[in-house]
Write an enzyme that holds these catalytic residues in place. Structure first.
Site, PDB file in Angstrom:
ATOM      1  N   LYS A   1       0.962  -0.951  -0.168  1.00 25.60           N
ATOM      2  CA  LYS A   1       0.179  -0.057   0.019  1.00 25.60           C
ATOM      3  C   LYS A   1       0.894   0.778  -0.171  1.00 25.60           C
ATOM      4  CE  LYS A   1      -3.798  -0.481   2.695  1.00 25.60           C
ATOM      5  NZ  LYS A   1      -4.346  -0.410   3.890  1.00 25.60           N
TER       6      LYS A   1
ATOM      7  N   ARG B   1      -2.948   3.506   8.592  1.00 29.01           N
ATOM      8  CA  ARG B   1      -3.722   2.706   7.301  1.00 29.01           C
ATOM      9  C   ARG B   1      -2.654   1.440   8.204  1.00 29.01           C
ATOM     10  NH1 ARG B   1      -4.680   4.134   1.864  1.00 29.01           N
ATOM     11  NH2 ARG B   1      -6.257   2.557   1.868  1.00 29.01           N
TER      12      ARG B   1
ATOM     13  N   GLY C   1      -7.760  -6.948   3.818  1.00 29.47           N
ATOM     14  CA  GLY C   1      -9.032  -6.945   5.005  1.00 29.47           C
ATOM     15  C   GLY C   1      -8.439  -7.677   6.527  1.00 29.47           C
TER      16      GLY C   1
ATOM     17  N   MET D   1      -5.777  -6.465   8.288  1.00 28.98           N
ATOM     18  CA  MET D   1      -5.031  -5.821   9.237  1.00 28.98           C
ATOM     19  C   MET D   1      -5.892  -5.003  10.209  1.00 28.98           C
ATOM     20  SD  MET D   1      -1.232  -6.935   8.906  1.00 28.98           S
ATOM     21  CE  MET D   1      -1.281  -6.162   7.249  1.00 28.98           C
TER      22      MET D   1
ATOM     23  N   ARG E   1      -3.397  -1.685  -6.854  1.00 27.86           N
ATOM     24  CA  ARG E   1      -2.643  -2.961  -6.000  1.00 27.86           C
ATOM     25  C   ARG E   1      -3.146  -3.635  -7.421  1.00 27.86           C
ATOM     26  NH1 ARG E   1      -5.866  -4.974  -1.646  1.00 27.86           N
ATOM     27  NH2 ARG E   1      -7.429  -4.835  -2.217  1.00 27.86           N
TER      28      ARG E   1
ATOM     29  N   HIS F   1     -15.990  -8.488   1.759  1.00 28.28           N
ATOM     30  CA  HIS F   1     -15.485  -9.466   1.563  1.00 28.28           C
ATOM     31  C   HIS F   1     -15.096 -10.619   1.586  1.00 28.28           C
ATOM     32  CE1 HIS F   1     -14.438 -12.080   4.840  1.00 28.28           C
ATOM     33  NE2 HIS F   1     -12.781 -11.736   5.228  1.00 28.28           N
TER      34      HIS F   1
ATOM     35  N   SER G   1      13.300 -44.148 -12.063  1.00 23.14           N
ATOM     36  CA  SER G   1      11.632 -43.082 -11.723  1.00 23.14           C
ATOM     37  C   SER G   1      12.201 -43.034  -9.815  1.00 23.14           C
ATOM     38  CB  SER G   1      10.620 -43.977 -12.114  1.00 23.14           C
ATOM     39  OG  SER G   1       9.892 -43.389 -11.303  1.00 23.14           O
TER      40      SER G   1
ATOM     41  N   CYS H   1       7.945 -40.523  -9.732  1.00 24.83           N
ATOM     42  CA  CYS H   1       6.664 -40.218  -9.958  1.00 24.83           C
ATOM     43  C   CYS H   1       5.304 -40.540  -8.371  1.00 24.83           C
ATOM     44  CB  CYS H   1       6.412 -41.999 -10.456  1.00 24.83           C
ATOM     45  SG  CYS H   1       7.181 -42.700  -9.499  1.00 24.83           S
TER      46      CYS H   1
ATOM     47  N   TYR I   1      11.297 -35.719 -16.275  1.00 26.78           N
ATOM     48  CA  TYR I   1      10.506 -35.076 -16.051  1.00 26.78           C
ATOM     49  C   TYR I   1       9.607 -36.139 -14.859  1.00 26.78           C
ATOM     50  CZ  TYR I   1       9.738 -40.107 -15.160  1.00 26.78           C
ATOM     51  OH  TYR I   1       9.836 -41.542 -15.123  1.00 26.78           O
TER      52      TYR I   1
HETATM   53  P1  ADP Z   1      -7.844  -2.201   3.269  1.00 25.49           P
HETATM   54  O1  ADP Z   1      -6.881  -2.910   3.612  1.00 25.49           O
HETATM   55  O2  ADP Z   1      -8.705  -3.187   4.969  1.00 25.49           O
HETATM   56  O3  ADP Z   1      -8.499  -2.314   2.631  1.00 25.49           O
HETATM   57  P2  ADP Z   1      -7.554   0.466   4.549  1.00 25.49           P
HETATM   58  O4  ADP Z   1      -6.669   0.986   4.701  1.00 25.49           O
HETATM   59  O5  ADP Z   1      -6.681   0.564   2.741  1.00 25.49           O
HETATM   60  O6  ADP Z   1      -8.325  -0.601   4.564  1.00 25.49           O
HETATM   61  O7  ADP Z   1      -8.303   1.326   3.860  1.00 25.49           O
HETATM   62  C1  ADP Z   1     -10.277   1.017   4.293  1.00 25.49           C
HETATM   63  C2  ADP Z   1     -11.028   2.499   3.711  1.00 25.49           C
HETATM   64  O8  ADP Z   1     -10.566   3.660   4.219  1.00 25.49           O
HETATM   65  C3  ADP Z   1     -10.187   1.172   1.865  1.00 25.49           C
HETATM   66  O9  ADP Z   1     -11.670   2.228   1.773  1.00 25.49           O
HETATM   67  C4  ADP Z   1     -10.251   3.372   1.862  1.00 25.49           C
HETATM   68  O10 ADP Z   1      -9.963   3.304   0.665  1.00 25.49           O
HETATM   69  C5  ADP Z   1      -9.639   4.320   3.440  1.00 25.49           C
HETATM   70  N1  ADP Z   1      -9.841   5.084   3.613  1.00 25.49           N
HETATM   71  C6  ADP Z   1      -8.072   4.993   4.013  1.00 25.49           C
HETATM   72  N2  ADP Z   1      -7.632   6.036   4.265  1.00 25.49           N
HETATM   73  C7  ADP Z   1      -8.330   6.926   3.631  1.00 25.49           C
HETATM   74  C8  ADP Z   1      -8.642   8.682   3.581  1.00 25.49           C
HETATM   75  N3  ADP Z   1      -7.298   9.214   4.026  1.00 25.49           N
HETATM   76  N4  ADP Z   1      -9.369   8.897   3.579  1.00 25.49           N
HETATM   77  C9  ADP Z   1     -10.230   8.246   3.171  1.00 25.49           C
HETATM   78  N5  ADP Z   1     -10.621   7.324   2.961  1.00 25.49           N
HETATM   79  C10 ADP Z   1      -9.243   6.476   3.441  1.00 25.49           C
HETATM   80 MG    MG Z   2      -7.348  -1.021   0.826  1.00 30.00          MG
END
Ligand code: ADP
Ligand code: MG
Ligand code: MG
Length: 895
Positions: free
Chosen positions: A27, A99, A108, A110, A345, A463, A784, A851, A871
């Site tokens: 990220k 984040r 999702g 962490m 990503r 999710h 083999s 094998c 193989y």
């Molecule tokens: P995950 O790894 O679970 O996707 P994120 O760190 O990406 O967690 O954040 C969760 C949500 O919050 C995402 O939808 C992201 O776009 C939003 N978000 C994170 N940082 C900001 C920010 N600075 N402003 C607005 N929305 C944010």
């Molecule tokens: Mg995210």
């Protein structure tokens, strides 16, 4: 110079870039890359605290390394200057998100905290400054909830209850309908509840909040769901060492109708089709989309509502794909008509989508064939070879409801409502469909065992959908016709179901059926065929030098198959059969009875008599395999297992039944059973040892092979049949058996007027065989490696008993991998290398393969390639994955 822990991005520049994933996490690295030239995308400013800090944090017993606080303070200053607002300012506060992000994405798993910096005073400032009190109070209540839950461990439910209560008073359904007074009331109740739970007031100091959030993100690296996720996805903690923490300025999608938040995929992650797939929620913050609490609208609605934003995000989509040469998964937020990018990503995708994108991107000249082959994980191919609903039965079935087709494939099973129930039923051998309102990371274990996942809310980026696609599990989500009527009941399209009732879901169409629909096997065709064709090409053209200095060309994938699976192996593209287990041919009647009679024979004469009955059966089976494989190699292993496996008489009842079936006295069976019973059958009277005591057994099998081949030849069928001798420990065994076999073949040739020749090879399954491979090679046309036994005998681990201790070994990292799953390079690999060196010292071009079970495991295939094997042979269903893994081994070895 002191270690640098913090990296800035913003103002059109950044200290990091995409190559710094191991330090900044995916990220953080991509935010930096997007922020700076040449992409220069609109990214709110921020800074990333490196993964090194996460490691230090755990090393120091959850304390921060020296100097970190000062460095963060400096960078917060920089952020405040860049954004023109101050954290905690009572009039115009800077709000930040804190984040998480590891080097490999763990969606999702962490924690992330939004709207940090709000308190009782700055919320008023924010309300006044934005002239939008509703927004300010909504942001504050979200912050208390997220911070309270994520950083301070207050249960999610406790917050939800408070919201539900306020909503109920006015009878409203959706969060955006809450008005300012209601939000204020919620904040008040949240704070009261927080104080009761934690014994202290909700923190008002933004510095305390920020460090609390940073600690929570680092702490989330070791939360149980993140640990489970890493285990299930084979994420190696020696490579992916922790999470980074990104602190960045908030932008707001919840400021009204010209604001919103979206998640977009540059191509369809479910089918791979090259069209923009995005979902957008008006007046919402990011976590609302991901959590699946509201079902978002399709991006086409944004095109109508805010055409300029739509155009901008479409352009960004194209630029990011060109830049990363891969499908992108993007998060964006629109704040009052202005677009911000919050994440990108390489997107997760299903197996079918992975293959389609790889093939398409080669055609678009975005990537090379070799890059395309590295794009798809061999395991993902399993998803293309998953059974589909039987077309006829599907046509006849009537769908009860339709949701979003979130992850393709056919799923049929019994309804369960919780992850725990799913796990329980799975343990009892039942197939289940997990039916839920939405899923959360706590449901992972249940989702993993389910045949399918059905949710009533949430979009294709919820999710449930994301995780199901990652696992290759069929998923239908956002199916509004699914209504939870009671604790253990649900109605689907008006029809009611209980826990344990059968339903079927089609993840490709989104349809839900209230019945069992039979499934049919899949085929290799279309894009998959093209793709695997490239893999075959690369392997065929490959050339490498072995550790012992020999040059080896090509790398084939064969299958372990008997008569029933030969056709499947052929369809899945096996270059031949590397292991045909003759004992598997006696599992069915009437073959089993005649085989058992042979085993209980007392004299050679009697045994020969009984073998005569077996001969035509074997001949017929061999003939069918030779025919099915159309001239490809068919490697037939002579009888291998201990004979007692075929005389089941552990109890008097079993003995009696067997005696009756074979037409002998009970005492005969009892006596034979005692005679054949062994203390350690794995190391007992089996394999070629049987042929040393009873040569007539192998002689009959060789005769059947020769006659079957002669028949095929007379019919003009192509054939390439090889005879393989198991359990060889000394060359004298092989020498003697080979002479006997040659004599039998000569007799058949004489009788039938043919001039058949067969390669006769040796399995290498024991250290002694490897150590004397130079001698064995004098009598063997090929080797083999039976790596199951070679692993057993090299480790001295019994495969039937090692389950008692392997988990302790793995948990304590005494072993890093299960050696029966992934070939052990340091021990078993050395044995194979030794046999390669010695065997080819005797015969320069000695043909080598494996094998064992390992033949289908990508890491083991890579090792086999390195060691110079010609193989690998694996189960037919693993053949497509092995074809790909073999090609990947070739490509990686060139790097
Ligand atoms: P995950 O790894 O679970 O996707 P994120 O760190 O990406 O967690 O954040 C969760 C949500 O919050 C995402 O939808 C992201 O776009 C939003 N978000 C994170 N940082 C900001 C920010 N600075 N402003 C607005 N929305 C944010
Ligand atoms: Mg995210
Ligand atoms: Mg063996």
């Amino acid at each position: 110079m002191a270690t640098k822990y913090v990296y800035f991005f913003g103002d059109g520049d950044a200290e990091g870039d995409e190559s710094m994933r191991p330090i900044l996490g995916g990220k953080g690295a991509n935010l930096a890359q997007m922020a700076k030239a040449p992409l220069s995308l609109p990214v709110p400013p921020g800074f990333t605290i490196s993964i090194d800090v996460c490691q230090e944090y755990y090393k120091l017993g959850k304390k921060y390394p020296k100097g970190l606080k000062e460095e963060v303070a400096k960078y917060l200053d920089k952020l405040e200057t860049s954004f023109g607002k101050k954290l905690g300012d009572e009039k115009d506060p800077l709000l930040v998100s804190v984040r998480s992000g590891a080097a490999e994405s763990m969606p999702g798993m962490m924690d992330t905290i939004l709207n940090l910096g709000l308190n009782d005073k700055s919320v008023l400032g924010l309300a006044a400054k934005t002239n939008n009190p509703r927004f300010a109070w909504d942001a504050y209540r979200r912050f208390i909830q997220m911070y309270g839950n994520v950083a301070m461990g207050v249960e999610h439910d406790k917050f939800e209850k408070i919201i539900a209560k306020v909503k109920a008073i006015r009878g409203i359904k959706e969060d955006p309908e809450l008005n300012v007074d209601e939000l204020k009331k919620i904040v008040e109740d949240y704070k009261k509840m927080y104080k009761k739970e934690k014994g202290e007031d909700f923190p008002q100091d933004p510095q305390v909040q920020m460090w609390g959030a940073i600690g929570a993100v680092f702490g989330s690296w070791m939360n149980p769901r993140a640990i489970t996720y890493r285990k299930l996805n084979n994420i190696d903690e020696r490579v992916i060492k922790g999470t980074a923490v990104t602190v960045m300025a908030m932008v707001f999608g919840n400021m009204g109708d010209t604001s919103g938040t979206g998640v977009a995929f540059s191509r369809d992650p479910s089918t791979g089709e090259n069209h923009f797939m995005a979902e957008y929620l008006i007046n919402a913050q990011g976590e609302d989309v991901v959590a699946g609490i509201r079902t978002p609208m399709d991006i086409s609605a944004l095109e109508k509502q805010q055409p300029k934003i739509f155009k901008q995000i479409t352009t960004i989509r194209n630029r990011l794909e060109k830049h990363y040469h891969d499908m992108q998964d993007m998060e964006f937020t629109v704040q009052e008509g202005k677009l911000f990018m919050l994440q990108c990503r390489n997107g997760k995708r299903t197996g079918p989508a992975a293959v389609k994108m790889a093939v398409d991107m080669v055609a678009e000249k975005l990537i090379t064939k070799e890059q395309a082959l590295l794009r798809v994980k061999p395991d993902q191919l399993d998803q293309l070879l998953h059974p589909q609903f039987d077309a006829k039965a599907l046509k006849a079935a009537k769908a009860l409801a339709e949701g979003l087709n979130a992850s393709p494939g056919a799923g049929c099973g019994q309804i369960v409502f919780t992850a725990e129930e799913a796990v329980e039923m799975d343990k009892a051998g039942k197939k289940v469909i997990l039916v839920r309102k939405e899923t959360s990371p706590d449901d992972i274990a249940g989702m993993y065992v389910a045949q399918g996942i059905l949710t009533s809310t949430g979009g294709r980026t919820s999710h449930a959908a994301v995780v199901a696609r990652g696992m290759g599990t069929p998923c239908v989500c956002g199916c509004a016709a699914v209504v939870f009527s009671g604790k253990d009941t649900v109605t689907i399209g008006g029809k009611s179901f209980k826990k344990g009732d059968f339903i079927s879901i089609d993840g490709s169409t989104g349809k839900v059926y209230g019945e069992t629909i039979p499934v049919t096997p899949a085929n290799v065709s279309g894009d998959l065929e093209t793709f695997l064709g490239w893999a075959d090409e690369i392997r065929a053209k490959s050339k490498r030098t072995t550790p012992s200095g020999k040059t080896v060309k090509g790398f084939d994938v064969l299958a372990n198959a008997e008569q029933n699976e030969a056709a499947i192996a052929f369809r899945f593209g096996a270059a031949g059969i590397g292991l045909c287990r003759t004992e598997h041919m006696f599992f069915e009647e009437p073959k089993l009875t005649s085989f058992q009679k042979m085993i209980i024979s007392n004299t050679t004469e009697e045994r020969k008599e009984n073998l005569k009955a077996i001969l035509p059966y074997q001949e017929k089976d061999f003939y069918e395999i030779i025919k099915a494989m159309e001239g490809r190699a068919v490697t037939i292993r002579l009888l291998d297992p201990p004979l007692n496996e075929f005389v089941q008489a552990e109890t008097p009842e079993l003995a009696k039944a067997l005696a009756k079936k074979l037409g002998v006295k009970n005492s005969v069976i009892e006596k034979k059973y005692a005679e054949l019973n062994e203390h350690n059958p794995m190391l007992g009277h089996r394999g070629c040892r049987l042929a040393i005591t009873y040569p007539e057994i192998y002689e009959t099998q060789v005769e059947a092979i020769a006659r079957a081949t002669a028949k095929a030849e007379k019919e003009g069928l192509a054939h390439d049949v090889r005879i393989m001798i198991p359990n060889v420990t000394t060359y004298q065994e092989l020498k003697q058996i080979r002479e006997q076999a040659l004599a039998v073949i000569a007799n058949v040739n004489k009788e039938l007027g043919t001039s058949l020749k067969f390669q006769i090879g040796s399995m290498i399954e024991f250290p002694r065989a490897a150590a004397t491979a130079d001698k064995i090679a004098e009598y063997a046309d090929f080797f083999s490696f039976g790596t199951n036994d070679l692993t057993q005998t090299t480790f001295g681990f019994s495969r039937d008993d090692y389950s008692k201790f392997i988990d302790s070994y793995l948990d304590q990292k005494v072993l890093l991998q299960d050696p029966f799953k992934t070939l052990d390079e340091d021990g078993v690999g050395v044995m194979i290398g030794l046999a390669e060196e010695k065997g080819r010292a005797t015969k320069k071009n000695l043909h080598l393969g494996i094998c064992g079970e390992h033949g289908g495991d990508p890491a083991s295939i890579e090792l086999c390639y390195k060691l110079g094997l010609n193989y690998v042979s694996c189960s037919p269903f693993r053949v497509p994955a092995a074809r790909l893994a073999g090609a990947q081994a070739v490509i990686k070895s060139k790097k």
